[in-house]
Scaffold this motif. Structure first.
Motif, short mmCIF file in Angstrom:
data_model
loop_
_atom_site.label_atom_id
_atom_site.label_comp_id
_atom_site.label_asym_id
_atom_site.label_seq_id
_atom_site.Cartn_x
_atom_site.Cartn_y
_atom_site.Cartn_z
N VAL A 57 0.89 -1.29 -0.03
CA VAL A 57 0.13 0.17 0.15
C VAL A 57 0.81 1.22 -0.03
O VAL A 57 0.79 2.28 -0.77
CB VAL A 57 -0.93 0.08 1.22
N SER A 58 2.10 1.41 0.65
CA SER A 58 2.73 2.31 0.87
C SER A 58 4.09 1.70 1.02
O SER A 58 4.51 0.90 1.53
CB SER A 58 2.55 3.22 2.12
N PHE A 59 5.03 2.56 0.44
CA PHE A 59 6.64 2.44 0.68
C PHE A 59 7.00 2.49 2.12
O PHE A 59 8.05 1.69 2.64
CB PHE A 59 7.47 3.26 -0.02
N ALA A 60 6.30 3.16 2.79
CA ALA A 60 6.51 3.34 4.15
C ALA A 60 6.45 1.89 5.14
O ALA A 60 7.20 1.58 6.02
CB ALA A 60 5.77 4.41 4.91
N ASP A 61 5.67 1.18 4.48
CA ASP A 61 5.54 -0.07 4.97
C ASP A 61 6.62 -1.28 4.62
O ASP A 61 6.89 -2.23 5.43
CB ASP A 61 4.18 -0.71 4.54
N LEU A 62 7.62 -0.76 3.76
CA LEU A 62 8.45 -1.51 3.48
C LEU A 62 9.68 -1.74 4.54
O LEU A 62 10.21 -0.77 4.78
CB LEU A 62 9.19 -1.46 2.03
N SER A 63 10.16 -2.81 4.91
CA SER A 63 10.91 -2.87 6.13
C SER A 63 11.75 -4.24 5.81
O SER A 63 11.12 -5.21 5.31
CB SER A 63 10.35 -2.52 7.25
N VAL A 64 12.83 -4.43 6.58
CA VAL A 64 13.51 -5.88 6.67
C VAL A 64 13.96 -5.81 8.22
O VAL A 64 14.26 -4.74 8.73
CB VAL A 64 14.65 -5.87 5.86
N ASP A 65 13.71 -6.93 8.68
CA ASP A 65 14.14 -7.30 9.98
C ASP A 65 15.61 -7.87 10.08
O ASP A 65 15.78 -8.78 9.33
CB ASP A 65 13.03 -8.46 10.82
N ILE A 66 16.21 -7.09 10.85
CA ILE A 66 17.83 -7.69 10.75
C ILE A 66 18.04 -7.91 12.57
O ILE A 66 18.16 -6.88 13.25
CB ILE A 66 18.63 -6.72 10.51
N GLY A 67 17.86 -9.17 12.95
CA GLY A 67 17.83 -9.46 14.35
C GLY A 67 16.83 -8.89 14.91
O GLY A 67 15.53 -8.96 14.69
N SER A 68 16.88 -8.00 15.83
CA SER A 68 15.96 -7.57 16.84
C SER A 68 15.74 -5.98 16.18
O SER A 68 14.64 -5.31 16.53
CB SER A 68 16.24 -7.27 18.00
N ALA A 69 16.41 -5.53 14.96
CA ALA A 69 16.34 -4.10 14.42
C ALA A 69 15.23 -4.27 13.36
O ALA A 69 15.63 -5.27 12.50
CB ALA A 69 17.57 -3.84 14.17
N VAL A 70 14.66 -3.11 13.13
CA VAL A 70 13.75 -3.06 11.88
C VAL A 70 14.28 -2.07 10.97
O VAL A 70 14.46 -0.92 11.63
CB VAL A 70 12.26 -3.06 12.32
N VAL A 71 14.75 -2.36 10.08
CA VAL A 71 15.16 -1.24 8.90
C VAL A 71 14.11 -0.94 7.96
O VAL A 71 13.59 -1.74 7.24
CB VAL A 71 16.30 -1.45 8.05
N THR A 72 13.68 0.23 8.28
CA THR A 72 12.29 0.81 7.33
C THR A 72 12.83 1.36 6.18
O THR A 72 12.98 2.81 6.23
CB THR A 72 11.33 1.63 8.02
N TYR A 73 13.27 0.82 5.09
CA TYR A 73 13.94 1.47 4.02
C TYR A 73 12.88 2.22 2.99
O TYR A 73 13.24 2.91 2.34
CB TYR A 73 14.61 0.64 3.09
N GLY A 74 11.67 1.82 3.27
CA GLY A 74 10.57 2.14 2.47
C GLY A 74 10.46 3.94 2.98
O GLY A 74 10.16 4.82 1.81
N SER A 75 10.58 3.98 4.05
CA SER A 75 10.50 5.65 4.48
C SER A 75 11.64 6.33 3.87
O SER A 75 11.36 7.40 3.58
CB SER A 75 10.64 5.69 5.98
N PHE A 76 12.95 5.65 3.73
CA PHE A 76 14.02 6.21 3.27
C PHE A 76 13.64 6.43 1.72
O PHE A 76 14.09 7.84 1.12
CB PHE A 76 15.26 5.36 3.21
#
Length: 131
Positions: A57-76
């Protein structure tokens, strides 16, 4: 040291007193307001359309989980797109203003009037013709 400081503040006072500072302040205010418009364009129009192609629905929802961190590359991605649109609009405005100033500068200057010496010689000529 006090002399350098007073020179610095005198320079700053001169800078502030120029009209360009007020123009710059107005530009910053308008730029901030335009930034809101651009952000809305990206978030509400462009991203949902692009989201159709990414099955999101939105790029802001695009993210990847790396361990316990969530990288929201969609916001970028949204921020980069926002910047590119803003830079393009500013480029177009500057280009339009530059072409306007070129046209204004291209107008030929008015012809210079006769010098004081030429005026005096014309008066002498006219007086000699009357005699």
């Amino acid at each position: 040291m006090a002399d350098k400081t007073s020179g610095f503040f005198a320079e700053f006072k001169t800078f502030i007193a120029r009209g360009n500072v007020m123009d710059m302040a107005v530009g910053v205010i308008i730029g901030g307001a335009f930034s809101n418009i651009t952000t809305s364009l990206i978030n509400d129009i462009v991203m949902p359309v692009l989201g159709i192609f990414t099955s999101s629905v939105s790029f802001a929802d695009l993210s990847v989980d790396i361990g316990s961190a969530v990288v929201t590359y969609g916001s970028f991605i949204q921020a980069v797109l926002n910047f590119l649109i803003m830079a393009f609009v500013v480029f177009c405005l500057v280009k339009a203003l530059n072409s306007f100033h070129k046209k204004k500068e291209a107008a030929p200057p008015p012809p210079p009037g006769p010098s004081a010496e030429e005026k005096l010689l014309s008066e002498i000529r006219d007086l000699l013709k009357q005699r």
